[in-house]
Design an enzyme around this catalytic site. Structure first.
Site: not given
Length: 146
Positions: A36, A104-106
């Site tokens: 990120d 999107h997966l954090h």
């Protein structure tokens, strides 16, 4: 309805195509993961499908397995980076609180080292951020009512 086309305007689609820069930490046929650009902890990764899907609410009972697959990628990345799954936060922002309109997966770890602001922005159980388990339950419940 799940869109499977790429969007040239989408920065995440551009990353998938190699047209935008990113520090890629995983790639396979279905998923890509990268750092990120505004990390909330030492390690803050995003796991995305290569296909353009707007957000978590775009998934259906037929595509809910994507969440499980993304989580599996995230868990493997935590292990590969020497992280501890018990000190990791994973989740999705609910629309309209997702800044990029691409699912999107954090994957954030160590969770214990997150800043105060990071803990609020990525706070499970809120109307704006959900764990994968909550997201799966929501998809199943809302797919059943269609």
């Amino acid at each position: 309805m799940v869109s499977v086309q790429k969007s040239i305007k989408c920065i995440f689609c551009q990353i998938c195509e190699g047209l935008a820069p990113a520090t890629i930490v995983h790639q396979d046929v279905k998923y890509l993961a990268f750092n990120d650009i505004k990390p909330s902890a030492k390690n803050h990764l995003l796991v995305i499908p290569r296909d353009h899907i707007n957000d978590i609410k775009s998934l259906t009972i037929e595509t809910v397995s994507m969440v499980e697959e993304m989580v599996a990628v995230g868990q493997q990345l935590v292990k590969n980076h020497g992280g501890d799954l018990s000190d990791c936060r994973m989740g999705f922002h609910w629309p309209p609180f997702n800044s990029i309109k691409h699912l999107h997966l954090h994957v954030i770890f160590p969770e214990s080292a997150m800043s105060f602001i990071g803990r609020q922005v990525f706070r499970p159980g809120t109307f704006y951020f959900a764990t994968p388990e909550v997201a799966i339950e929501w998809i199943k419940k809302h797919s059943a009512s269609l």
